[in-house]
Enzyme design. Structure first.
Site, PDB file in Angstrom:
ATOM      1  N   ASP A  10       0.882  -1.291   0.057  1.00 28.29           N
ATOM      2  CA  ASP A  10      -0.059  -0.097   0.154  1.00 28.29           C
ATOM      3  C   ASP A  10       0.745   1.234   0.202  1.00 28.29           C
ATOM      4  OD1 ASP A  10      -2.494   1.632   0.495  1.00 28.29           O
ATOM      5  OD2 ASP A  10      -1.292   1.966   2.495  1.00 28.29           O
ATOM      6  N   ASP A  12      -0.031   5.303   0.853  1.00 26.73           N
ATOM      7  CA  ASP A  12      -0.347   6.300   1.606  1.00 26.73           C
ATOM      8  C   ASP A  12      -0.656   5.490   3.508  1.00 26.73           C
ATOM      9  OD1 ASP A  12      -0.451   8.761   3.307  1.00 26.73           O
ATOM     10  OD2 ASP A  12      -2.204   9.447   1.788  1.00 26.73           O
ATOM     11  N   ASP A 211      -1.205  -0.511   5.845  1.00 26.95           N
ATOM     12  CA  ASP A 211      -1.515   0.189   7.289  1.00 26.95           C
ATOM     13  C   ASP A 211      -3.073   0.045   7.618  1.00 26.95           C
ATOM     14  OD1 ASP A 211      -2.089   2.221   5.247  1.00 26.95           O
ATOM     15  OD2 ASP A 211      -2.951   3.289   6.952  1.00 26.95           O
TER      16      ASP A 211
END
Lengths: 259, 259
Positions: A10, A12, A211
């Site tokens: 991923d 951001d 995240d």
């Protein structure tokens, strides 16, 4: 840790936080390169081209190539052209989405008279949204076009605060027509499945790293691949107490991959 | 039929159909005037002022006065100023809504720095919608402003087809913030309760008349007043087979009121 053939990363909250650097991220990528560990980036963002993502990563000393970046714009274009050759599409979105669709051979229509013969309506985040764009999307969906949305993200973290994400804009057409779209981005497994098919990899070859439990980890779980959550962004260790299915690994930082 | 002190009349589908005349409507209003039967108009439309409505009705030979017209813009303004004197408001909507709020003593704010101190966010149909307006509404709601929407209408019948209604635009901020708004318009009972309070009338004094079961008739039922459905618009006689609570009367046309 198992010997995965591909790390899917991923962006951001995992490689950076908005405009803020995550110190371990460039170290992590350099180490992957040194070890010859293959990786790609996977983002729900439909407003950036792979080259835009490469340029943004360079600001954080992460050097990579556009071929390693999978955006929902690129994935939406593949999804459509897999379902139909040279489909006609009404698109709501920014330049990166329209360009991806055009490059993949989609015929974009914009005039009212063409809405009734659209194969697809595709919605991606459009910060130049107008009532007329939303109206045309609703008319085309009601007339029978297959309704696709790049991603269901409700809110977009920015320096101004949490602003409406593409899932919120998509809600206009969903509510007005009563028709649910097919979402391309995480937590749907489609993009991971696309990568596996393209690279000839099996589920056990992949580790999805991110995240956000609700998008990154769920996408991995739904695609049947192993997952690693990294606590440098959205989801906290406490949040995981309430989830049904746990990620395969929990990492304080990306460097835990090498522990 | 009981001797009602006030007929509350829906507009579109009841007094006219878009730009099309309903022949019985002007005859009905003339007959009410002749009999000294009091009436008002009640509309979910927040984009027209009472005077705009009077002008539109005149095109169909229905002559009336602005004092007889209750729009959701007027009702929203009353709702807010009843809850707080001179409230600060961030408004998304067309001129009629902003004007109603201003006339009622609301202080409209538009700058980013003022969003954190808004008492209310009010959303009404805005065909000049922009991402920035939606973003500001979401920021103010997240910062604690009470979220109000003039009406939950999902789709708007127009000559182009069914376009997104205010309920669909409201869905952006609802989805982005996770906060449900308070709706002012039908099927909420608020406007009927406001009229009863203003005119000193009891539930048994009122007959709510309209073409749409889901808005007009449900508003009447929720306000505890008698209802008449007229089959000149949205709801058909067949639709009523599937509803739990029937309207008090079923009319082929408004002239059935005098049978």
């Amino acid at each position: 840790m198992r010997n995965y053939k591909l790390f899917v990363l991923d962006l951001d909250g995992t490689m950076y936080r908005g405009e803020e650097k995550i110190a371990e991220a460039p170290v992590f990528i350099k180490e992957l390169n040194k070890r010859g560990q293959d990786y790609v980036f996977l983002t729900n963002n439909a407003t950036k081209t792979p080259q835009d993502v490469v340029n943004h990563l360079a600001k954080f000393d992460i050097l990579t190539q556009p071929e390693k970046v999978y955006t929902t714009s690129v994935a939406a274009a593949r999804f459509l052209t897999k379902m139909k050759k040279s489909p006609t599409v009404y698109v709501v979105g920014e330049a990166a989405l329209a360009n991806s669709l055009r490059e993949a051979g989609c015929q974009l229509v914009s005039e009212e008279k063409d809405l009734g013969r659209c194969d697809f309506v595709v919605m991606g985040l459009d910060r130049q949204i107008t009532y007329d764009k939303l109206a045309k999307a609703a008319l085309a969906v009601r007339a029978g076009a297959t309704f696709i949305s790049t991603n269901a993200d409700k809110a977009l973290p920015t320096e101004r605060g949490l602003l409406p994400g593409n899932g919120s804009l998509t809600a206009v057409v969903r509510t007005a027509t009563g028709i649910e779209p097919t979402y391309i981005g995480k937590p749907e497994p489609f993009m991971l499945e696309m990568i596996m098919e393209e690279k000839g990899l099996a589920q056990e070859d992949i580790l999805m790293i991110g995240d956000n439990y609700e998008t990154d980890i769920l996408a991995g779980i739904r695609a049947g691949v192993d997952t690693a959550i990294v606590f440098t962004g959205f989801t906290t260790q406490g949040d995981l107490e309430h989830v049904h299915e746990q990620p395969t690994y929990q990492w304080e930082s990306l460097l835990d991959a090498f522990c």
